[in-house]
Design a protein around this motif. Structure first.
Motif, PDB file in Angstrom:
ATOM      1  N   GLU A  86       0.852  -1.182   0.000  1.00 61.63           N
ATOM      2  CA  GLU A  86       0.000   0.000   0.000  1.00 61.63           C
ATOM      3  C   GLU A  86       0.889   1.234   0.000  1.00 61.63           C
ATOM      4  OE1 GLU A  86      -2.395  -0.347   3.465  1.00 61.63           O
ATOM      5  OE2 GLU A  86      -3.643  -1.973   2.657  1.00 61.63           O
ATOM      6  N   ALA A  87       0.587   2.175  -0.873  1.00 62.49           N
ATOM      7  CA  ALA A  87       1.404   3.388  -0.980  1.00 62.49           C
ATOM      8  C   ALA A  87       0.509   4.615  -0.987  1.00 62.49           C
ATOM      9  CB  ALA A  87       2.250   3.351  -2.250  1.00 62.49           C
ATOM     10  N   ASP A  88       0.989   5.702  -0.395  1.00 58.01           N
ATOM     11  CA  ASP A  88       0.212   6.938  -0.407  1.00 58.01           C
ATOM     12  C   ASP A  88       0.387   7.646  -1.742  1.00 58.01           C
ATOM     13  OD1 ASP A  88       2.765   7.952  -0.252  1.00 58.01           O
ATOM     14  OD2 ASP A  88       2.396   9.221   1.495  1.00 58.01           O
ATOM     15  N   ASP A  89      -0.362   8.728  -1.924  1.00 61.95           N
ATOM     16  CA  ASP A  89      -0.322   9.454  -3.190  1.00 61.95           C
ATOM     17  C   ASP A  89       1.068  10.022  -3.479  1.00 61.95           C
ATOM     18  OD1 ASP A  89      -2.977   8.900  -3.627  1.00 61.95           O
ATOM     19  OD2 ASP A  89      -3.695  10.827  -2.867  1.00 61.95           O
ATOM     20  N   SER A  90       1.787  10.416  -2.424  1.00 60.78           N
ATOM     21  CA  SER A  90       3.118  10.982  -2.632  1.00 60.78           C
ATOM     22  C   SER A  90       4.065   9.938  -3.217  1.00 60.78           C
ATOM     23  CB  SER A  90       3.683  11.515  -1.310  1.00 60.78           C
ATOM     24  OG  SER A  90       2.912  12.597  -0.839  1.00 60.78           O
ATOM     25  N   THR A  91       3.953   8.702  -2.740  1.00 67.21           N
ATOM     26  CA  THR A  91       4.787   7.626  -3.284  1.00 67.21           C
ATOM     27  C   THR A  91       4.431   7.355  -4.743  1.00 67.21           C
ATOM     28  OG1 THR A  91       5.065   6.596  -1.126  1.00 67.21           O
ATOM     29  CG2 THR A  91       5.422   5.197  -3.036  1.00 67.21           C
ATOM     30  N   LYS A  92       3.134   7.325  -5.040  1.00 68.13           N
ATOM     31  CA  LYS A  92       2.707   7.093  -6.416  1.00 68.13           C
ATOM     32  C   LYS A  92       3.219   8.205  -7.337  1.00 68.13           C
ATOM     33  CE  LYS A  92      -1.449   4.625  -4.947  1.00 68.13           C
ATOM     34  NZ  LYS A  92      -2.936   4.669  -4.865  1.00 68.13           N
ATOM     35  N   ASN A  93       3.174   9.450  -6.856  1.00 70.76           N
ATOM     36  CA  ASN A  93       3.685  10.560  -7.661  1.00 70.76           C
ATOM     37  C   ASN A  93       5.189  10.438  -7.861  1.00 70.76           C
ATOM     38  OD1 ASN A  93       1.176  11.818  -7.969  1.00 70.76           O
ATOM     39  ND2 ASN A  93       1.385  12.977  -6.075  1.00 70.76           N
ATOM     40  N   LEU A  94       5.886   9.995  -6.831  1.00 73.38           N
ATOM     41  CA  LEU A  94       7.328   9.820  -6.913  1.00 73.38           C
ATOM     42  C   LEU A  94       7.688   8.806  -7.994  1.00 73.38           C
ATOM     43  CD1 LEU A  94       9.972  10.725  -5.504  1.00 73.38           C
ATOM     44  CD2 LEU A  94       9.725   8.738  -4.010  1.00 73.38           C
ATOM     45  N   TYR A  95       6.867   7.767  -8.099  1.00 72.83           N
ATOM     46  CA  TYR A  95       7.078   6.728  -9.110  1.00 72.83           C
ATOM     47  C   TYR A  95       6.514   7.128 -10.474  1.00 72.83           C
ATOM     48  CZ  TYR A  95       8.776   2.961  -6.060  1.00 72.83           C
ATOM     49  OH  TYR A  95       9.524   2.163  -5.225  1.00 72.83           O
ATOM     50  N   GLY A  96       5.774   8.246 -10.514  1.00 68.90           N
ATOM     51  CA  GLY A  96       5.136   8.645 -11.762  1.00 68.90           C
ATOM     52  C   GLY A  96       3.904   7.826 -12.082  1.00 68.90           C
ATOM     53  N   LEU A  97       3.211   7.344 -11.028  1.00 66.80           N
ATOM     54  CA  LEU A  97       2.092   6.418 -11.218  1.00 66.80           C
ATOM     55  C   LEU A  97       0.758   7.001 -10.752  1.00 66.80           C
ATOM     56  CD1 LEU A  97       3.854   3.191  -9.907  1.00 66.80           C
ATOM     57  CD2 LEU A  97       3.700   4.024 -12.264  1.00 66.80           C
ATOM     58  N   ALA A  98       0.668   8.313 -10.692  1.00 66.37           N
ATOM     59  CA  ALA A  98      -0.552   8.942 -10.180  1.00 66.37           C
ATOM     60  C   ALA A  98      -1.785   8.530 -10.965  1.00 66.37           C
ATOM     61  CB  ALA A  98      -0.398  10.458 -10.188  1.00 66.37           C
ATOM     62  N   ASP A  99      -1.643   8.314 -12.267  1.00 69.42           N
ATOM     63  CA  ASP A  99      -2.784   7.986 -13.122  1.00 69.42           C
ATOM     64  C   ASP A  99      -2.812   6.519 -13.522  1.00 69.42           C
ATOM     65  OD1 ASP A  99      -3.519  10.707 -13.128  1.00 69.42           O
ATOM     66  OD2 ASP A  99      -2.113  11.118 -14.758  1.00 69.42           O
ATOM     67  N   VAL A 100      -2.005   5.705 -12.879  1.00 63.41           N
ATOM     68  CA  VAL A 100      -1.922   4.278 -13.216  1.00 63.41           C
ATOM     69  C   VAL A 100      -2.752   3.472 -12.227  1.00 63.41           C
ATOM     70  CG1 VAL A 100      -0.388   2.291 -13.462  1.00 63.41           C
ATOM     71  CG2 VAL A 100       0.380   4.562 -14.200  1.00 63.41           C
ATOM     72  N   GLU A 101      -3.537   2.534 -12.728  1.00 62.12           N
ATOM     73  CA  GLU A 101      -4.326   1.668 -11.867  1.00 62.12           C
ATOM     74  C   GLU A 101      -3.440   0.535 -11.358  1.00 62.12           C
ATOM     75  OE1 GLU A 101      -8.443  -0.985 -11.974  1.00 62.12           O
ATOM     76  OE2 GLU A 101      -8.032   0.489 -13.544  1.00 62.12           O
ATOM     77  N   LEU A 102      -3.280   0.450 -10.048  1.00 65.91           N
ATOM     78  CA  LEU A 102      -2.392  -0.535  -9.441  1.00 65.91           C
ATOM     79  C   LEU A 102      -3.195  -1.609  -8.729  1.00 65.91           C
ATOM     80  CD1 LEU A 102       0.117   2.023  -7.888  1.00 65.91           C
ATOM     81  CD2 LEU A 102       0.506   0.639  -9.943  1.00 65.91           C
ATOM     82  N   ASP A 103      -2.726  -2.865  -8.818  1.00 69.51           N
ATOM     83  CA  ASP A 103      -3.416  -3.938  -8.105  1.00 69.51           C
ATOM     84  C   ASP A 103      -2.835  -4.164  -6.716  1.00 69.51           C
ATOM     85  OD1 ASP A 103      -1.023  -5.339  -8.469  1.00 69.51           O
ATOM     86  OD2 ASP A 103      -1.812  -6.577 -10.096  1.00 69.51           O
ATOM     87  N   GLY A 104      -1.739  -3.444  -6.384  1.00 66.23           N
ATOM     88  CA  GLY A 104      -1.156  -3.525  -5.059  1.00 66.23           C
ATOM     89  C   GLY A 104      -0.165  -4.645  -4.858  1.00 66.23           C
ATOM     90  N   SER A 105      -0.017  -5.530  -5.835  1.00 63.83           N
ATOM     91  CA  SER A 105       0.906  -6.647  -5.673  1.00 63.83           C
ATOM     92  C   SER A 105       2.342  -6.150  -5.693  1.00 63.83           C
ATOM     93  CB  SER A 105       0.703  -7.682  -6.777  1.00 63.83           C
ATOM     94  OG  SER A 105       1.080  -7.158  -8.034  1.00 63.83           O
ATOM     95  N   ILE A 106       3.190  -6.802  -4.905  1.00 57.61           N
ATOM     96  CA  ILE A 106       4.597  -6.421  -4.878  1.00 57.61           C
ATOM     97  C   ILE A 106       5.243  -6.651  -6.237  1.00 57.61           C
ATOM     98  CG2 ILE A 106       5.485  -8.659  -4.122  1.00 57.61           C
ATOM     99  CD1 ILE A 106       6.618  -5.240  -2.755  1.00 57.61           C
ATOM    100  N   GLU A 107       4.737  -7.664  -6.961  1.00 54.54           N
ATOM    101  CA  GLU A 107       5.286  -7.959  -8.288  1.00 54.54           C
ATOM    102  C   GLU A 107       5.053  -6.799  -9.248  1.00 54.54           C
ATOM    103  OE1 GLU A 107       4.746 -11.661  -6.095  1.00 54.54           O
ATOM    104  OE2 GLU A 107       3.326 -10.049  -6.608  1.00 54.54           O
ATOM    105  N   GLN A 108       3.867  -6.178  -9.161  1.00 57.91           N
ATOM    106  CA  GLN A 108       3.595  -5.048 -10.032  1.00 57.91           C
ATOM    107  C   GLN A 108       4.518  -3.880  -9.716  1.00 57.91           C
ATOM    108  OE1 GLN A 108      -0.201  -3.025  -9.644  1.00 57.91           O
ATOM    109  NE2 GLN A 108      -0.252  -2.574 -11.826  1.00 57.91           N
ATOM    110  N   TRP A 109       4.723  -3.616  -8.407  1.00 58.60           N
ATOM    111  CA  TRP A 109       5.623  -2.527  -8.041  1.00 58.60           C
ATOM    112  C   TRP A 109       7.035  -2.803  -8.534  1.00 58.60           C
ATOM    113  CZ3 TRP A 109       4.639   2.223  -6.209  1.00 58.60           C
ATOM    114  CH2 TRP A 109       3.363   2.465  -5.695  1.00 58.60           C
ATOM    115  N   PHE A 110       7.457  -4.063  -8.515  1.00 57.53           N
ATOM    116  CA  PHE A 110       8.808  -4.404  -8.952  1.00 57.53           C
ATOM    117  C   PHE A 110       9.008  -4.133 -10.448  1.00 57.53           C
ATOM    118  CE2 PHE A 110      10.732  -7.500  -5.626  1.00 57.53           C
ATOM    119  CZ  PHE A 110      10.593  -6.516  -4.671  1.00 57.53           C
ATOM    120  N   THR A 111       7.909  -4.099 -11.224  1.00 57.87           N
ATOM    121  CA  THR A 111       8.069  -3.842 -12.659  1.00 57.87           C
ATOM    122  C   THR A 111       8.537  -2.418 -12.930  1.00 57.87           C
ATOM    123  OG1 THR A 111       5.739  -3.155 -12.954  1.00 57.87           O
ATOM    124  CG2 THR A 111       6.256  -5.505 -13.216  1.00 57.87           C
ATOM    125  N   TYR A 112       8.407  -1.534 -11.940  1.00 56.45           N
ATOM    126  CA  TYR A 112       8.838  -0.145 -12.129  1.00 56.45           C
ATOM    127  C   TYR A 112      10.265   0.091 -11.640  1.00 56.45           C
ATOM    128  CZ  TYR A 112       3.913   0.511 -13.058  1.00 56.45           C
ATOM    129  OH  TYR A 112       2.656   0.406 -13.597  1.00 56.45           O
TER     130      TYR A 112
END
Length: 198
Positions: A111-137
């Motif tokens: 689980e990540a807050d909006d600031s983390t998503k912005n840091l990753y450039g994922l503010a507009d990306v739909e995430l399923d929350g899996s660690i595997e998905q985060w690892f793709t970035y």
């Protein structure tokens, strides 16, 4: 009712009857509401009002209500203080270009807050929350080391966690990230969750 309603704060959304409409219509077992009442000295106090209709007219309209009012002012002020602290923390994190994360080990969800998503450039990306998905970035060369750092931390039931890695921000390209946090464990040292900052 009119005298009572005159003491209710106008911003607290209580209707003119002072009774929950769902209760009047028989859709709720009791009337429940939180609102502020004006004291004799003019100050406001948060209250929790619980009651029920005990008499009705021939048309089924409630004519008499019995209930009790609790003083919850201290609790509400504590909630407001927590909310203000949370907002201040979010502002500080945004200003520092930082974010927070929480890893639920059993569910394998991050689980990540909006600031983390912005840091990753994922503010507009739909995430399923899996660690595997985060690892793709992550940079491909850093996926292994980050995964290993997590496994070593949890495998040794170590509290503190820290790892440096690179991410592929879709908008800004390659960025260097440092993630620090702490893991908590059950009595048998099974990891429960991790939480921290990036």
């Amino acid at each position: 009712i009119g005298q009572f309603m005159a003491m209710v704060h106008p911003d607290d959304g209580l209707d003119e009857s002072g009774i929950d409409q769902d209760h009047i219509e028989g859709n709720a077992a009791a009337h429940e509401a939180e609102f502020r009442l004006r004291r004799k000295d003019g100050t406001w106090v948060w209250t929790w009002n619980v009651g029920r209709a005990i008499e009705w007219d021939e048309d089924g309209n409630a004519t008499k209500v019995a209930g009790i009012t609790f003083d919850i002012d201290e609790r509400k002020r504590a909630e407001q203080a927590v909310q203000e602290a949370r907002e201040n923390l979010e502002l500080a994190l945004r200003s520092a270009n930082m974010g927070t994360w929480k890893y639920l080990v059993a569910e394998n969800l991050l689980e990540a807050d909006d600031s983390t998503k912005n840091l990753y450039g994922l503010a507009d990306v739909e995430l399923d929350g899996s660690i595997e998905q985060w690892f793709t970035y992550l940079h491909p060369d850093d996926v292994g080391p980050v995964g290993q750092a997590m496994q070593e931390t949890m495998g040794s039931a170590t509290k503190d966690y820290q790892v440096d890695f690179r991410i592929n921000n879709p908008r800004e390209g390659l960025r260097h990230i440092r993630s620090v946090g702490e893991f908590t464990y059950a009595v048998d040292k099974t990891p429960i969750e991790g939480a921290g900052l990036v």
